[in-house]
Each structure stands twice: as structure tokens, then as C-alpha cells.
Motif scaffolding. Structure first.
Motif, PDB file in Angstrom:
ATOM      1  N   LYS A 197     -33.362  35.204 -70.421  1.00  0.00           N
ATOM      2  CA  LYS A 197     -33.451  35.529 -69.795  1.00  0.00           C
ATOM      3  C   LYS A 197     -34.024  34.963 -68.789  1.00  0.00           C
ATOM      4  O   LYS A 197     -33.313  35.116 -67.158  1.00  0.00           O
ATOM      5  CB  LYS A 197     -33.526  37.006 -70.125  1.00  0.00           C
ATOM      6  CG  LYS A 197     -32.778  37.953 -68.962  1.00  0.00           C
ATOM      7  CD  LYS A 197     -33.097  39.631 -69.176  1.00  0.00           C
ATOM      8  CE  LYS A 197     -32.604  39.985 -67.601  1.00  0.00           C
ATOM      9  NZ  LYS A 197     -32.760  41.969 -68.012  1.00  0.00           N
ATOM     10  N   GLY A 198     -35.136  34.760 -69.082  1.00  0.00           N
ATOM     11  CA  GLY A 198     -35.800  33.970 -68.306  1.00  0.00           C
ATOM     12  C   GLY A 198     -35.668  32.467 -67.574  1.00  0.00           C
ATOM     13  O   GLY A 198     -35.812  32.473 -66.186  1.00  0.00           O
ATOM     14  N   LEU A 214     -40.345  34.996 -69.584  1.00  0.00           N
ATOM     15  CA  LEU A 214     -40.813  34.017 -70.845  1.00  0.00           C
ATOM     16  C   LEU A 214     -42.701  34.469 -71.603  1.00  0.00           C
ATOM     17  O   LEU A 214     -42.700  34.244 -72.820  1.00  0.00           O
ATOM     18  CB  LEU A 214     -41.790  32.507 -69.896  1.00  0.00           C
ATOM     19  CG  LEU A 214     -40.506  31.741 -69.323  1.00  0.00           C
ATOM     20  CD1 LEU A 214     -41.065  30.340 -68.747  1.00  0.00           C
ATOM     21  CD2 LEU A 214     -39.547  30.960 -71.221  1.00  0.00           C
ATOM     22  N   ALA A 215     -43.251  35.196 -70.126  1.00  0.00           N
ATOM     23  CA  ALA A 215     -44.752  35.325 -71.343  1.00  0.00           C
ATOM     24  C   ALA A 215     -43.930  36.656 -72.081  1.00  0.00           C
ATOM     25  O   ALA A 215     -44.786  36.734 -73.210  1.00  0.00           O
ATOM     26  CB  ALA A 215     -45.794  36.363 -70.246  1.00  0.00           C
ATOM     27  N   LEU A 239     -44.221  39.264 -77.626  1.00  0.00           N
ATOM     28  CA  LEU A 239     -42.733  39.885 -78.683  1.00  0.00           C
ATOM     29  C   LEU A 239     -42.661  38.935 -79.801  1.00  0.00           C
ATOM     30  O   LEU A 239     -42.593  39.409 -80.527  1.00  0.00           O
ATOM     31  CB  LEU A 239     -41.810  40.114 -77.946  1.00  0.00           C
ATOM     32  CG  LEU A 239     -41.964  41.218 -77.024  1.00  0.00           C
ATOM     33  CD1 LEU A 239     -40.649  41.687 -76.308  1.00  0.00           C
ATOM     34  CD2 LEU A 239     -42.339  42.032 -77.872  1.00  0.00           C
ATOM     35  N   GLY A 240     -42.205  38.008 -79.759  1.00  0.00           N
ATOM     36  CA  GLY A 240     -42.047  36.313 -80.368  1.00  0.00           C
ATOM     37  C   GLY A 240     -43.443  36.508 -81.507  1.00  0.00           C
ATOM     38  O   GLY A 240     -43.262  36.778 -83.006  1.00  0.00           O
ATOM     39  N   VAL A 241     -44.656  36.505 -81.198  1.00  0.00           N
ATOM     40  CA  VAL A 241     -45.843  36.575 -82.420  1.00  0.00           C
ATOM     41  C   VAL A 241     -46.052  37.520 -82.488  1.00  0.00           C
ATOM     42  O   VAL A 241     -46.351  38.270 -83.807  1.00  0.00           O
ATOM     43  CB  VAL A 241     -47.187  36.437 -81.256  1.00  0.00           C
ATOM     44  CG1 VAL A 241     -48.342  36.740 -81.793  1.00  0.00           C
ATOM     45  CG2 VAL A 241     -46.660  35.032 -80.322  1.00  0.00           C
ATOM     46  N   ALA A 242     -45.522  39.117 -81.698  1.00  0.00           N
ATOM     47  CA  ALA A 242     -45.835  40.191 -82.433  1.00  0.00           C
ATOM     48  C   ALA A 242     -45.105  40.467 -83.929  1.00  0.00           C
ATOM     49  O   ALA A 242     -44.979  41.211 -85.029  1.00  0.00           O
ATOM     50  CB  ALA A 242     -45.224  41.333 -81.502  1.00  0.00           C
ATOM     51  N   GLY A 259     -49.157  35.051 -67.717  1.00  0.00           N
ATOM     52  CA  GLY A 259     -47.897  35.858 -67.114  1.00  0.00           C
ATOM     53  C   GLY A 259     -47.316  36.922 -67.225  1.00  0.00           C
ATOM     54  O   GLY A 259     -46.555  37.027 -66.588  1.00  0.00           O
ATOM     55  N   LEU A 260     -47.954  37.459 -68.003  1.00  0.00           N
ATOM     56  CA  LEU A 260     -48.257  39.192 -68.078  1.00  0.00           C
ATOM     57  C   LEU A 260     -48.138  39.861 -66.313  1.00  0.00           C
ATOM     58  O   LEU A 260     -47.673  40.664 -66.230  1.00  0.00           O
ATOM     59  CB  LEU A 260     -49.126  40.067 -68.876  1.00  0.00           C
ATOM     60  CG  LEU A 260     -47.819  39.592 -70.536  1.00  0.00           C
ATOM     61  CD1 LEU A 260     -49.335  40.405 -71.302  1.00  0.00           C
ATOM     62  CD2 LEU A 260     -47.056  40.381 -70.784  1.00  0.00           C
TER      63      LEU A 260
END
Length: 289
Positions: free
Chosen positions: A190-191, A221-222, A227-230, A272-273
Motif C-alpha cells: 500500500k505504501g 513501509l515502517a 509487523l513483518g518482524v513481529a 518511519g513510525l
């Protein structure tokens, strides 16, 4: 056709007509609620509150990278908010706004229309998922405002422990991890494709439109990366049968520190956040309803 069968057909048709009429009435009521000025204003407050929390999360992530600060999760961010001047009021306003935003998303899901049934339900599920996330954040804000903060990382570990205790629990935890990674991937796409621009009315000022676009790309992106890492940590917890490995956002931030150039990665993620939070705060004024 016999008289009895004719009567049954008429009765069935009448019931179907009643159900359809009732459904249409519910949709009219939902549309009226969705178009409510008060709900729109409160939903915009919710966007702004979400942005503030993300800015604080980004700041905490950067602090963790520099000083190993220990409260880099949503509840920690809200506790930091509570310590600001007027923080108690901000927490209550944020909770009301976030809950209103969740309600608006549920109402929006009820009145959505699409040419394909599969597309319709995909959009509805996306709205309901967002609503659940905002509602959870609102409840966390209320808990902090009332002096009962919840530790998001501990809650995540408890959920992992409970899942692993179930038959097939490891497989369930892997599915949770894959779902979280999937959401992260969706946010990245989406980003990159700038699909978030469909959600806002870009201002006429060219400079402001460019700023919003850049903030949105960096923010999505951030969030997708985190979320990918989590999500990966959920899978690690399932494979190693160690529920403590799944520790939510804080665990994701900590795991980045173990990587080469981890501090740089964590600081970039925090930035990024913060960009995502700034985008959400601006979106509070330019959101498309």
C-alpha cells in the motif's frame, strides 16, 4: 401446483421480502450514522490520536536503539502520553476518538457495496480488522487513564502460551504469525503503490500534497516492516516452543538490535513510525469520508 405448495411459495417469498426490507432499513440507519457530522469529527480525533501514539512509538524505538529504553510498545507510548502536561485529558480524548473511529469503520463495513461478493467481503474484513485494532488501542488508553496500564508485550506472550497449550497450538501460532506478516506485506504494498492516497483528499497546495505522500510512503513501509518482524517472532515461538519469543512490538524492536547495523535499522524504523504518526495527524484533516 397445489394450493398448499402455492401458499408455501408465497410464504417463503413474503419472508424473503421482509428480510430484504429489514436489511435495507439497517443499511439506511447505518448510512445515516456514517454521515453523522459528530461521528466524523470524533473519527478525525481518532486519526489524530493514532498519529500521536505512533509518533511516541517511533520516539521510544529510537530511544531503545540509543539508550535501550524499556517501554517501546503501545501501552508504553500511552503511558508517556499520560506524563505530558494535560496528558490525562489527552488520554480520554484519544480513547473517545479511537473508539469513535472503530465504530465508524464498523458502520462503513455495513454499508459497503462492491460489484463482486469476494471484493465486498475482503473490504469488510479489512475494515473490521482496523476497527478491532483501534478499539483495542482505545481500551488501552482508557486503562492507562484509569491508572491500570496493560503491558502489550506480556499480553502477547500470554496469548502465545495459551495457543501453544491447545491441540495443534504450534500450527495455530504459525498461522497467527503468517497473518501478521501478511498484514505487514499489505501495508508495504500500500505504501509503495501509494494506495493510501485513495483514503484522503489531497490539498490544493502542491507542497503539502508532496509532504503527505512522502510521509505516507515512509510510514506504511515502517509499519509493514515492524509487523513483518513481529509476525516472524510468532513463528519462531511456535517452532522453538518458546512463547516468550513472541513479544509484540517491543520484541520486534529488540530483535532488530541483534542484527548487523541493528541500531541503524531501529532508528530508521522509529523515524518511519514518526512519519506515519505525522501522516495520520494530517490525515485527521484530509481524510475522505
Amino acid at each position: 401446483m397445489t394450493a398448499g405448495s402455492t401458499s408455501d411459495v408465497s410464504g417463503t417469498a413474503g419472508t424473503a421480502g421482509t428480510v430484504q426490507a429489514a436489511g435495507e432499513h439497517v443499511r439506511r440507519v447505518a448510512r445515516g450514522a456514517r454521515d453523522s457530522t459528530i461521528l466524523h469529527v470524533l473519527a478525525r480525533v481518532g486519526f489524530a490520536a493514532s498519529g500521536l501514539v505512533q509518533v511516541l512509538l517511533g520516539a521510544l524505538a529510537i530511544q531503545l536503539g540509543v539508550n535501550h529504553f524499556a517501554d517501546a510498545d503501545q501501552s508504553g507510548a500511552l503511558e508517556q502520553l499520560g506524563r505530558l502536561p494535560g496528558g490525562f485529558v489527552l488520554l480520554w480524548v484519544s480513547a473517545i476518538g479511537l473508539l469513535s473511529l472503530a465504530i465508524w469503520l464498523v458502520v462503513e463495513a455495513a454499508v459497503l457495496r462492491a460489484a463482486k461478493t469476494s471484493t465486498l467481503w475482503a473490504r469488510r474484513l479489512r475494515n473490521l480488522g482496523k476497527a478491532a485494532a483501534y478499539a483495542a488501542l482505545a481500551l488501552t488508553a482508557l486503562g492507562v487513564a484509569q491508572g491500570h496500564p496493560s503491558d502489550a508485550s506480556s499480553s502477547t506472550r500470554l496469548l502465545s502460551t495459551q495457543l501453544l497449550a491447545l491441540p495443534g497450538g504450534a500450527a495455530l501460532l504459525v498461522l497467527v504469525g503468517l497473518a501478521v506478516i501478511g498484514v505487514g506485506g499489505y501495508l508495504v504494498v500500500k505504501g509503495v503503490r501509494r494506495r493510501f492516497l485513495r483514503d484522503i483528499e489531497l490539498p490544493d497546495l502542491t507542497g503539502m500534497a508532496t509532504v503527505l505522500t512522502l510521509l505516507g510512503v515512509a510510514g506504511y513501509l515502517a509499519k509493514g516492516f515492524v509487523l513483518g518482524v513481529a509476525g516472524s517472532l510468532f513463528i519462531v515461538a511456535a517452532v522453538t516452543v518458546r512463547p516468550d519469543a513472541a513479544s509484540g512490538l517491543y520484541g520486534a524492536f529488540e530483535s532488530l538490535l541483534t542484527l548487523p547495523l541493528g541500531v541503524v535499522l531501529l532508528i530508521a524504523t522509529g523515524a518511519g513510525l514518526i512519519a506515519s504518526g505525522a501522516y495520520n495527524a494530517l490525515r485527521a484533516w484530509v481524510a475522505r469520508f
